[in-house]
Enzyme design. Structure first.
Site, PDB file in Angstrom:
ATOM      1  N   TRP A 139       0.824  -1.205   0.000  1.00 58.50           N
ATOM      2  CA  TRP A 139       0.000   0.000   0.000  1.00 58.50           C
ATOM      3  C   TRP A 139       0.865   1.265   0.000  1.00 58.50           C
ATOM      4  O   TRP A 139       1.799   1.395   0.784  1.00 58.50           O
ATOM      5  CB  TRP A 139      -0.900   0.033   1.221  1.00 58.50           C
ATOM      6  CG  TRP A 139      -1.949  -1.018   1.412  1.00 58.50           C
ATOM      7  CD1 TRP A 139      -2.657  -1.229   2.561  1.00 58.50           C
ATOM      8  CD2 TRP A 139      -2.464  -1.978   0.468  1.00 58.50           C
ATOM      9  NE1 TRP A 139      -3.561  -2.267   2.394  1.00 58.50           N
ATOM     10  CE2 TRP A 139      -3.464  -2.740   1.111  1.00 58.50           C
ATOM     11  CE3 TRP A 139      -2.172  -2.272  -0.861  1.00 58.50           C
ATOM     12  CZ2 TRP A 139      -4.162  -3.759   0.474  1.00 58.50           C
ATOM     13  CZ3 TRP A 139      -2.853  -3.297  -1.494  1.00 58.50           C
ATOM     14  CH2 TRP A 139      -3.838  -4.018  -0.841  1.00 58.50           C
ATOM     15  N   ASN A 256      -7.041  -0.845  -5.032  1.00 58.33           N
ATOM     16  CA  ASN A 256      -7.109  -2.236  -4.624  1.00 58.33           C
ATOM     17  C   ASN A 256      -8.549  -2.741  -4.728  1.00 58.33           C
ATOM     18  O   ASN A 256      -9.433  -2.278  -4.029  1.00 58.33           O
ATOM     19  CB  ASN A 256      -6.621  -2.395  -3.176  1.00 58.33           C
ATOM     20  CG  ASN A 256      -6.844  -3.799  -2.648  1.00 58.33           C
ATOM     21  OD1 ASN A 256      -6.490  -4.779  -3.296  1.00 58.33           O
ATOM     22  ND2 ASN A 256      -7.470  -3.909  -1.477  1.00 58.33           N
ATOM     23  N   GLU A 257      -8.772  -3.660  -5.671  1.00 60.69           N
ATOM     24  CA  GLU A 257     -10.048  -4.347  -5.858  1.00 60.69           C
ATOM     25  C   GLU A 257     -11.245  -3.396  -6.042  1.00 60.69           C
ATOM     26  O   GLU A 257     -12.196  -3.393  -5.247  1.00 60.69           O
ATOM     27  CB  GLU A 257     -10.325  -5.312  -4.701  1.00 60.69           C
ATOM     28  CG  GLU A 257      -9.277  -6.412  -4.581  1.00 60.69           C
ATOM     29  CD  GLU A 257      -9.624  -7.452  -3.526  1.00 60.69           C
ATOM     30  OE1 GLU A 257     -10.449  -7.162  -2.633  1.00 60.69           O
ATOM     31  OE2 GLU A 257      -9.069  -8.567  -3.600  1.00 60.69           O
ATOM     32  N   TYR A 337      -8.981 -16.544  -5.010  1.00 62.17           N
ATOM     33  CA  TYR A 337      -9.248 -17.041  -3.655  1.00 62.17           C
ATOM     34  C   TYR A 337     -10.296 -18.153  -3.718  1.00 62.17           C
ATOM     35  O   TYR A 337     -11.432 -17.972  -3.277  1.00 62.17           O
ATOM     36  CB  TYR A 337      -9.743 -15.905  -2.756  1.00 62.17           C
ATOM     37  CG  TYR A 337      -8.695 -14.872  -2.429  1.00 62.17           C
ATOM     38  CD1 TYR A 337      -7.787 -15.085  -1.399  1.00 62.17           C
ATOM     39  CD2 TYR A 337      -8.610 -13.684  -3.157  1.00 62.17           C
ATOM     40  CE1 TYR A 337      -6.819 -14.147  -1.093  1.00 62.17           C
ATOM     41  CE2 TYR A 337      -7.653 -12.739  -2.859  1.00 62.17           C
ATOM     42  CZ  TYR A 337      -6.753 -12.974  -1.825  1.00 62.17           C
ATOM     43  OH  TYR A 337      -5.788 -12.030  -1.530  1.00 62.17           O
ATOM     44  N   GLU A 377      -2.855 -11.312  -6.544  1.00 58.71           N
ATOM     45  CA  GLU A 377      -3.170 -11.898  -5.244  1.00 58.71           C
ATOM     46  C   GLU A 377      -3.624 -13.335  -5.458  1.00 58.71           C
ATOM     47  O   GLU A 377      -4.623 -13.573  -6.149  1.00 58.71           O
ATOM     48  CB  GLU A 377      -4.283 -11.134  -4.510  1.00 58.71           C
ATOM     49  CG  GLU A 377      -3.904  -9.759  -3.996  1.00 58.71           C
ATOM     50  CD  GLU A 377      -5.013  -9.154  -3.130  1.00 58.71           C
ATOM     51  OE1 GLU A 377      -5.820  -9.921  -2.554  1.00 58.71           O
ATOM     52  OE2 GLU A 377      -5.064  -7.909  -3.041  1.00 58.71           O
ATOM     53  N   TRP A 421      -0.587 -13.875  -1.689  1.00 56.55           N
ATOM     54  CA  TRP A 421      -1.177 -13.122  -0.575  1.00 56.55           C
ATOM     55  C   TRP A 421      -1.159 -14.031   0.641  1.00 56.55           C
ATOM     56  O   TRP A 421      -1.731 -15.090   0.637  1.00 56.55           O
ATOM     57  CB  TRP A 421      -2.610 -12.707  -0.865  1.00 56.55           C
ATOM     58  CG  TRP A 421      -3.155 -11.885   0.264  1.00 56.55           C
ATOM     59  CD1 TRP A 421      -3.723 -12.346   1.429  1.00 56.55           C
ATOM     60  CD2 TRP A 421      -3.133 -10.466   0.371  1.00 56.55           C
ATOM     61  NE1 TRP A 421      -4.060 -11.304   2.255  1.00 56.55           N
ATOM     62  CE2 TRP A 421      -3.710 -10.131   1.627  1.00 56.55           C
ATOM     63  CE3 TRP A 421      -2.675  -9.439  -0.458  1.00 56.55           C
ATOM     64  CZ2 TRP A 421      -3.842  -8.814   2.055  1.00 56.55           C
ATOM     65  CZ3 TRP A 421      -2.814  -8.137  -0.017  1.00 56.55           C
ATOM     66  CH2 TRP A 421      -3.398  -7.829   1.216  1.00 56.55           C
TER      67      TRP A 421
END
Length: 476
Positions: A139, A256-257, A337, A377, A421
């Site tokens: 970040w 981010n996302e 994920y 990720e 991640w």
């Protein structure tokens, strides 16, 4: 010497012996009369300790920036990343294909801002380099009123925290690791979209309680642009190098996302990506830009809409094809994920789904987008309930996507790398989630990571982190 005085990254510090040899006699006598040799000796010893042992020290020494390694910038050639190196002074950059094995450690800025914990950032970068990892995503934002917030109010910054980010860049370069720097969070952690909307409300802007106005409100877009400008024009307090000129930065990530709370905001998100990518490029032509997408396909995106993990994925406003196709976006990003997305599935089913997910994005990046794709990720929990051929759950998931990237790299296609991640080091448990781990505590995973680094590096004529050197774990 204060921090601001450490401006020359390529100048060595003479020893006392060297000083006595090269100083004119008159100057040498002045040095002896003013007793400056002891001070020079102390500073030289501190520098030696920092360079050789700082990775193991639990206190912060002044940041030493001389003899930082040379690093080339990263570019894109069709569907491949390339490392741009000037082999002959004055000649155009030579291009070498570049494949990435990397990781996420979002906590670098926060931990660096604490001062006494900075050594953990150094330790993580050192350990990552020892596994052959060449890129870390982290970040470059912290918005709000917290003690370690970088942006306290729109356009108002905490200089102490900015210097903490300066430190992260210096240490990344010292360990030959490049950074993907994310510029704002879709989630509420560290401020995110919600903080920008709150600031606009407090300023009297007519915005709804939804966070979607982040992508369309002119006031909020102005806040974001001001922040981006401050980051890109920042001059590192230790090296004097502007961030826009810093080769240890791999790319800028817009968010981010990014997601919408309502699918109706999809056009606003598309316009926002177009506008902000162009804005970044207007100030920085040396670094790559990516969106930060999870990789979900929109309802009308392509025949691969069916590869989404569920109908819910198409309702989030983002679209892998449409968002990634924007001219100023240099490469596509994807997250993975399977344990969260299809939680009831068996390990075998999750691995099979991930294989299909990776294939779809690599094929679309190669044939439709014609850009590299980076799996920025990839997360999986470690469990003891299942083990396949000596590999635990996390290893099975990681090996699945590693193999897809390696196969793509062998064909010189768009699959360009994986970022785990996320990785931790000892003492940073507060940043942990179910997907976080200390790699060297899991020998099978550690071995898998190192093997991926080395097999990518050994693809004939290709590199994953620039020139191979003796500290490289794959050096032979």
């Amino acid at each position: 010497m204060n921090e601001e005085g450490l401006q020359s990254p390529n100048k060595g510090i003479p020893t006392e012996l060297e000083s006595s040899i090269f100083l004119p006699p008159s100057m040498e006598s002045q040095w002896r009369e003013k007793r400056l040799y002891p001070a020079l000796g102390i500073f030289t010893i501190l520098g030696f300790l920092y360079i050789n042992f700082s990775d193991h020290l639990n206190f912060t020494l002044p940041v030493i920036v001389w003899n930082l390694p040379e690093m080339g910038f990263v570019g894109v050639n069709h569907t491949r990343f390339v490392l741009l190196e000037k082999e002959i002074p004055g000649s155009p950059p030579a291009e070498k294909d570049l494949y990435v094995n990397g990781w996420n450690s979002y906590w670098f800025l926060e931990e660096s801002a604490l001062g006494q914990s900075r050594y953990r950032v150094t330790e993580m970068l050192k350990r990552g380099a020892e596994m052959g990892l060449s890129v870390c995503r982290t970040w470059a934002f912290s918005d709000g009123s917290g003690p370690n917030a970088l942006q306290i109010k729109p356009g108002v910054f905490n200089e102490r925290v900015f210097k903490a980010l300066d430190f992260v860049l210096v240490e990344a370069r010292r360990h030959r690791v490049r950074l993907i720097l994310s510029l704002v969070n879709n989630l509420n952690a560290f401020g995110g979209k919600a903080q920008y909307v709150k600031w606009a409300e407090e300023a009297g802007a007519n915005v709804t309680s939804s966070r979607d106005p982040f992508f369309s409100d002119i006031t909020i877009k102005g806040y974001y642009k001001a922040y981006v400008k401050a980051i890109l024009t920042r001059k590192n307090s230790y090296t004097g190098v502007k961030y826009s000129e810093e080769p240890s930065i791999f790319a800028w990530e817009l968010m981010n996302e990014p997601r919408c709370e309502s699918v109706s905001c999809s056009p606003a998100l598309q316009d926002w990506i177009t506008e902000m990518a162009a804005f970044v490029k207007s100030m920085d032509q040396k670094h790559l830009v990516t969106v930060g997408l999870e990789g979900f396909y929109g309802p009308k995106s392509s025949q691969n809409h069916g590869v989404n993990p569920g109908d819910w994925a198409a309702s989030l406003g983002s679209d892998f094809i449409q968002n990634s196709a924007i001219k100023d976006i240099d490469f596509a990003s994807v997250h993975a994920y399977p344990h969260s997305w299809i939680p009831e599935a068996s390990l075998e089913a999750k691995a099979k789904y991930l294989s299909k997910w990776a294939d779809a994005h690599i094929i679309d990046s190669q044939n439709v987008l014609k850009k590299p794709v980076l799996f920025t990720e990839v997360g999986s929990p470690f469990t003891l309930k299942a083990e396949t051929e000596g590999l635990h759950d996390r290893d099975v998931i990681l090996k699945t996507v590693y193999d897809k990237i390696y196969e793509s790299a062998m064909r010189s296609e768009a699959g360009s790398g994986v970022l785990i991640w996320q990785l931790l080091t000892e003492g940073v448990d507060e940043y942990s989630d179910e997907f976080s781990f200390v790699a060297w505590e899991y020998p099978s995973t550690y071995k898998l990571i190192l093997e991926q680094s080395c097999r990518l590096k050994n693809i004939p004529g290709r590199l994953t982190n620039g020139t191979i050197h003796r500290k490289d774990p794959c050096f032979s």
